[in-house]
Design a protein around this motif. Sequence first.
Motif, PDB file in Angstrom:
ATOM      1  N   GLY A  94       5.079  -6.594  -5.841  1.00  9.71           N
ATOM      2  CA  GLY A  94       3.740  -6.043  -5.715  1.00  9.71           C
ATOM      3  C   GLY A  94       3.707  -4.550  -5.970  1.00  9.71           C
ATOM      4  N   GLN A  95       4.697  -3.840  -5.458  1.00 10.45           N
ATOM      5  CA  GLN A  95       4.765  -2.400  -5.699  1.00 10.45           C
ATOM      6  C   GLN A  95       5.035  -2.108  -7.172  1.00 10.45           C
ATOM      7  OE1 GLN A  95       7.603  -0.759  -2.899  1.00 10.45           O
ATOM      8  NE2 GLN A  95       6.044  -0.581  -1.323  1.00 10.45           N
ATOM      9  N   THR A  96       5.847  -2.923  -7.810  1.00 14.96           N
ATOM     10  CA  THR A  96       6.100  -2.742  -9.240  1.00 14.96           C
ATOM     11  C   THR A  96       4.814  -2.878 -10.037  1.00 14.96           C
ATOM     12  OG1 THR A  96       8.294  -3.701  -8.923  1.00 14.96           O
ATOM     13  CG2 THR A  96       7.521  -3.477 -11.178  1.00 14.96           C
ATOM     14  N   LEU A  97       3.969  -3.846  -9.674  1.00 12.80           N
ATOM     15  CA  LEU A  97       2.684  -4.014 -10.346  1.00 12.80           C
ATOM     16  C   LEU A  97       1.831  -2.760 -10.214  1.00 12.80           C
ATOM     17  CD1 LEU A  97       0.587  -5.784 -11.798  1.00 12.80           C
ATOM     18  CD2 LEU A  97      -0.126  -6.630  -9.544  1.00 12.80           C
ATOM     19  N   VAL A  98       1.836  -2.155  -9.037  1.00 14.02           N
ATOM     20  CA  VAL A  98       1.073  -0.923  -8.833  1.00 14.02           C
ATOM     21  C   VAL A  98       1.590   0.178  -9.745  1.00 14.02           C
ATOM     22  CG1 VAL A  98       0.515   0.896  -7.166  1.00 14.02           C
ATOM     23  CG2 VAL A  98       0.471  -1.504  -6.460  1.00 14.02           C
ATOM     24  N   TYR A  99       2.922   0.333  -9.845  1.00 12.86           N
ATOM     25  CA  TYR A  99       3.494   1.357 -10.718  1.00 12.86           C
ATOM     26  C   TYR A  99       3.103   1.122 -12.169  1.00 12.86           C
ATOM     27  CZ  TYR A  99       6.512   2.471  -6.732  1.00 12.86           C
ATOM     28  OH  TYR A  99       6.982   2.830  -5.500  1.00 12.86           O
ATOM     29  N   ILE A 100       3.125  -0.135 -12.606  1.00 13.04           N
ATOM     30  CA  ILE A 100       2.800  -0.455 -14.000  1.00 13.04           C
ATOM     31  C   ILE A 100       1.336  -0.128 -14.298  1.00 13.04           C
ATOM     32  CG2 ILE A 100       2.532  -2.340 -15.648  1.00 13.04           C
ATOM     33  CD1 ILE A 100       5.016  -3.619 -14.439  1.00 13.04           C
ATOM     34  N   LEU A 101       0.423  -0.522 -13.404  1.00 11.18           N
ATOM     35  CA  LEU A 101      -0.996  -0.280 -13.644  1.00 11.18           C
ATOM     36  C   LEU A 101      -1.309   1.210 -13.703  1.00 11.18           C
ATOM     37  CD1 LEU A 101      -2.634  -3.015 -11.366  1.00 11.18           C
ATOM     38  CD2 LEU A 101      -2.411  -3.024 -13.858  1.00 11.18           C
ATOM     39  N   PHE A 102      -0.780   1.978 -12.756  1.00  8.97           N
ATOM     40  CA  PHE A 102      -1.035   3.415 -12.784  1.00  8.97           C
ATOM     41  C   PHE A 102      -0.291   4.077 -13.941  1.00  8.97           C
ATOM     42  CE2 PHE A 102      -2.590   2.887  -8.434  1.00  8.97           C
ATOM     43  CZ  PHE A 102      -3.675   3.749  -8.448  1.00  8.97           C
ATOM     44  N   GLY A 103       0.857   3.533 -14.322  1.00  9.29           N
ATOM     45  CA  GLY A 103       1.553   4.052 -15.490  1.00  9.29           C
ATOM     46  C   GLY A 103       0.740   3.856 -16.755  1.00  9.29           C
ATOM     47  N   MET A 104       0.065   2.725 -16.896  1.00 13.33           N
ATOM     48  CA  MET A 104      -0.793   2.475 -18.054  1.00 13.33           C
ATOM     49  C   MET A 104      -1.957   3.451 -18.094  1.00 13.33           C
ATOM     50  SD  MET A 104      -0.770  -1.705 -17.919  1.00 13.33           S
ATOM     51  CE  MET A 104      -1.927  -1.898 -19.268  1.00 13.33           C
ATOM     52  N   GLY A 162       0.796  -1.216   0.000  1.00  9.22           N
ATOM     53  CA  GLY A 162       0.000   0.000   0.000  1.00  9.22           C
ATOM     54  C   GLY A 162       0.831   1.269   0.000  1.00  9.22           C
ATOM     55  N   LEU A 163       2.096   1.176   0.437  1.00  8.26           N
ATOM     56  CA  LEU A 163       2.965   2.351   0.406  1.00  8.26           C
ATOM     57  C   LEU A 163       3.218   2.818  -1.021  1.00  8.26           C
ATOM     58  CD1 LEU A 163       5.613   1.263   3.088  1.00  8.26           C
ATOM     59  CD2 LEU A 163       3.647   2.773   3.398  1.00  8.26           C
ATOM     60  N   ALA A 164       3.085   1.901  -2.012  1.00  6.46           N
ATOM     61  CA  ALA A 164       3.286   2.272  -3.414  1.00  6.46           C
ATOM     62  C   ALA A 164       2.150   3.129  -3.943  1.00  6.46           C
ATOM     63  CB  ALA A 164       3.430   1.011  -4.270  1.00  6.46           C
ATOM     64  N   LEU A 165       1.052   3.227  -3.201  1.00 12.37           N
ATOM     65  CA  LEU A 165      -0.063   4.076  -3.621  1.00 12.37           C
ATOM     66  C   LEU A 165       0.223   5.545  -3.366  1.00 12.37           C
ATOM     67  CD1 LEU A 165      -3.014   1.863  -2.338  1.00 12.37           C
ATOM     68  CD2 LEU A 165      -2.185   2.103  -4.683  1.00 12.37           C
ATOM     69  N   LYS A 166       1.426   5.849  -2.999  1.00 10.19           N
ATOM     70  CA  LYS A 166       1.881   7.241  -2.864  1.00 10.19           C
ATOM     71  C   LYS A 166       2.039   7.811  -4.279  1.00 10.19           C
ATOM     72  CE  LYS A 166       5.858   9.817  -1.081  1.00 10.19           C
ATOM     73  NZ  LYS A 166       6.545  10.083  -2.348  1.00 10.19           N
ATOM     74  N   LEU A 167       0.930   8.290  -4.828  1.00 10.87           N
ATOM     75  CA  LEU A 167       0.867   8.597  -6.255  1.00 10.87           C
ATOM     76  C   LEU A 167       1.402   9.975  -6.613  1.00 10.87           C
ATOM     77  CD1 LEU A 167      -2.655   7.098  -7.031  1.00 10.87           C
ATOM     78  CD2 LEU A 167      -0.420   6.016  -7.222  1.00 10.87           C
ATOM     79  N   ASP A 168       1.927  10.719  -5.636  1.00 12.29           N
ATOM     80  CA  ASP A 168       2.466  12.023  -6.010  1.00 12.29           C
ATOM     81  C   ASP A 168       3.680  11.888  -6.918  1.00 12.29           C
ATOM     82  OD1 ASP A 168       3.911  10.893  -3.951  1.00 12.29           O
ATOM     83  OD2 ASP A 168       4.497  12.812  -3.090  1.00 12.29           O
ATOM     84  N   ILE A 169       4.285  10.694  -6.961  1.00 12.45           N
ATOM     85  CA  ILE A 169       5.408  10.507  -7.870  1.00 12.45           C
ATOM     86  C   ILE A 169       4.935  10.551  -9.318  1.00 12.45           C
ATOM     87  CG2 ILE A 169       5.240   8.001  -7.924  1.00 12.45           C
ATOM     88  CD1 ILE A 169       8.265   7.896  -8.050  1.00 12.45           C
ATOM     89  N   VAL A 225      16.031   6.305  -8.340  1.00 12.75           N
ATOM     90  CA  VAL A 225      15.302   7.183  -7.423  1.00 12.75           C
ATOM     91  C   VAL A 225      13.911   6.643  -7.144  1.00 12.75           C
ATOM     92  CG1 VAL A 225      14.345   9.498  -7.139  1.00 12.75           C
ATOM     93  CG2 VAL A 225      16.613   9.206  -8.141  1.00 12.75           C
ATOM     94  N   VAL A 226      13.267   6.116  -8.188  1.00 11.73           N
ATOM     95  CA  VAL A 226      11.912   5.589  -8.027  1.00 11.73           C
ATOM     96  C   VAL A 226      11.892   4.436  -7.021  1.00 11.73           C
ATOM     97  CG1 VAL A 226       9.965   4.540  -9.238  1.00 11.73           C
ATOM     98  CG2 VAL A 226      11.336   6.286 -10.374  1.00 11.73           C
ATOM     99  N   ALA A 227      12.963   3.659  -6.982  1.00 12.97           N
ATOM    100  CA  ALA A 227      13.013   2.512  -6.069  1.00 12.97           C
ATOM    101  C   ALA A 227      12.837   2.934  -4.617  1.00 12.97           C
ATOM    102  CB  ALA A 227      14.318   1.755  -6.249  1.00 12.97           C
ATOM    103  N   LEU A 228      13.267   4.146  -4.274  1.00 10.98           N
ATOM    104  CA  LEU A 228      13.137   4.607  -2.888  1.00 10.98           C
ATOM    105  C   LEU A 228      11.687   4.844  -2.492  1.00 10.98           C
ATOM    106  CD1 LEU A 228      16.110   7.127  -2.557  1.00 10.98           C
ATOM    107  CD2 LEU A 228      15.964   4.786  -1.709  1.00 10.98           C
ATOM    108  N   GLN A 229      10.770   4.931  -3.487  1.00 10.92           N
ATOM    109  CA  GLN A 229       9.361   5.140  -3.172  1.00 10.92           C
ATOM    110  C   GLN A 229       8.758   3.922  -2.474  1.00 10.92           C
ATOM    111  OE1 GLN A 229       8.063   8.224  -3.741  1.00 10.92           O
ATOM    112  NE2 GLN A 229      10.156   8.655  -4.415  1.00 10.92           N
TER     113      GLN A 229
END
Length: 597
Positions: free
Chosen positions: A322-332, A35-42, A286-290
Amino acid sequence: MVYESSYETGRKPFTPDMQRGKWEKPTDFIFACCGLALKLDIFVISYQLIFDMGLFAILPYYFYMALYLVPLLVIHSFMGQFSSSGFISAFRLSPFFRGMGYVSVFLSIASLIYYAIFATVPLIFLLHSFRPTLPWSCEGFKNVWNLTTMCNMNISESDAISTLANETDFDVLHMTETHVPSVLFFKQHFKSLFDGIFIGVTDSQFSWTIVGFSVMIWGIIAFIFRNYSETSKFGKLLRYMILTTLALLLICLSRFIFLPGALDGLTHYVKPHLDSTENGIIVMVVVALQAFGSGWGSVMSLSSFNSFKTNIMSYSWIIAFGQTLVYILFGMVSFILQHYFQAMKVDSFDLYAETNWVLYLSSASALATLEWANLWTILYYSMLLISSLVVMITQIFTVLTSLFDEFEFLREHKQRVTYGFIGFLGFCSLLLSTQHGIVFFSAVSLDSILTHSVMHLLLILAVLWIYGRERFQRDIEFMLGQPFASWKVFILRFIAPLFLIYSLLMGLLMASMEHMFQSSLMLYISLILVIVPLIFIPGYGMYITYQNTGGFCNRFRRACRPTDWYPQEMEDRQQYEEVVGNSDVTHQLYEVTEEVN
C-alpha cells in the motif's frame, strides 16, 4: 533466563490502561500505517537523488521490502500487539533498551515541529484559491520585480536577448532562471525575497502571515483530538481521510495527464532505464525506512490497538504494498509537473524553471493554467492538506498513547495533556515561520535516517539476541496461532542488519551533502538531534542497571530480562503462562529462579 515482575527489580509494576480501546475494524490498522507513507517531505528533500529515476528504480524496493522492511514491520507490530502498549512501555521486553522509547518521543516531537510547514503551505494556497483571480496566475500576478517568469517567457528572440542581458540570474553557462509565479507568491511572505528561501538564508524575520496560518493548522488538530480522541473514532477518521486523499489524488492525476509535457513525463517515468535500476539499488534501501513514518515507533503504537490474534504477517505485506502504491502515485504527479515546466522554454535559449517544492509550490502555477483553475487548485491543495494532517495527527496520537501507557498519573488528565502537548508543538513550530526555520530544518528529515537506522539495529539486538530468537519465535507463534519459520528469524538476525548498516552509511552520505549547503548552526542542531539520542539510549540502560542489586554482571542481566512481559487480556495471559511452562512468571510475590533455555 529468569522472568521477573517489576516488584523483583525494585521498580513500580506496569499498570495497563484497560480503557485505551481497540480499532473499530482490523483494517484501520492497515490504513493508519499506509497513511505514514503520506510523509511527502521525501519528495522535497533530495528529490533528484531519490525520485528522478522513474518506475524501474522502485523495483529494488520490492527486494528490500522482502528482506528487511516487512520483517521489521513484523517486529514492531509484534511488540505493540503482544504488549498492548506504546513504544515506551513495549520495551518491558528488555528494560535496558527502554531509552529507545523516550528517544522516539524526542524524535517525534522534532519531526512534528518540522512537518508543520507541510500543512501550512497547502492551507495558504487553499484559502487563496477561493479568490476570484488566483494571485499566482498570470492575470493576478504582478511582475513588479521585472524577472523572467512563466507569464512573460513567450517573447521574441530580440526581446529575449535584451531581457537576458539585463537578467541578474544570467551566468557564465548561458542559463537563466525562469521564476514560477506561485514560488514568488510564497516567497513574498518574507522580507528578503531574493536571499533564497532554501539555500544561504541570512534573514530570520518572522512572517506573521505564515504564523497566522500555522495557528490555524494547530487549531484544526486540536479540534480533531477534541472530537476524535477515542481509538475507534480516531481510526475511522483516519480511514476516511486516507481514502479521501487517494481519491483526490487520482482525480488530480487524471487531469494532470492533459498538461503540456505530461505524457513525456509519464513516458520518462515508466520507461525502462538500466541506470535507474542501478541507482534504485543504491538509494531505495533508504526510502524503505520511510514506511515507519516521521517518528520511529509509530507502527509499534498503532499495532497495540489490534486484537491479540490479529495476523500481523499478512498485514505487514499489505501495508508495504500500500505504501509503495502511494509512492508511485505521487511520483507520477511529480514527474508530470517537472516535465510540464521543462516543456516551457524559449527555443533559442536554455532556461531553467525554478521548481522549488514542485508538489507544494510550483504546482500552483501549473494548476492556474487549467480551465476551472480555482476548482482544481482547491481539490489539489485539499489533498495535500489532508495528507499532511494525517501524518501529524497519527504521530501525535502515537506519542500521546505511549505517554499515557507509560505514566499512569497522566491518564487522569488526558484532555489537558493532549491540549498542552498540541499547544507546545504549535509554539515551537513558529520557528518555521522564519526563513531560517524553513531552510535549516529541511535537513532534519535526512538526519533522522541515521538515528532510525541505529535504532532499528538496536531493536534487532534487543528482540532477537538479548530476548532471544527462541522466545521471540515462541511468543509470535502463540500470538498468531500459526508457525513462524526459522528462516524468517534468520533473515531478521543476519540479513536485515546488513541492509540497515548500508542504510546508515547512505544516510550519513546524504546528510553530509545536505549540510554542505547549510550553516554551522544547523550542523550543531543536527548533532543534538542525532548524537544526543544515541548517547541517551545506553545512558538510560546504565541507569536501569544501577537500579538493580548485586554485582555488575548480575545487575546487567536483570536489566536485560523482560519484566511484566505478558498479554494484557486475562484469558490470553493464562494461556501464555501455560505455554511458557511457569504459572508464576509474573506473580508479584514469588521469586522466580527457573532458567528458561
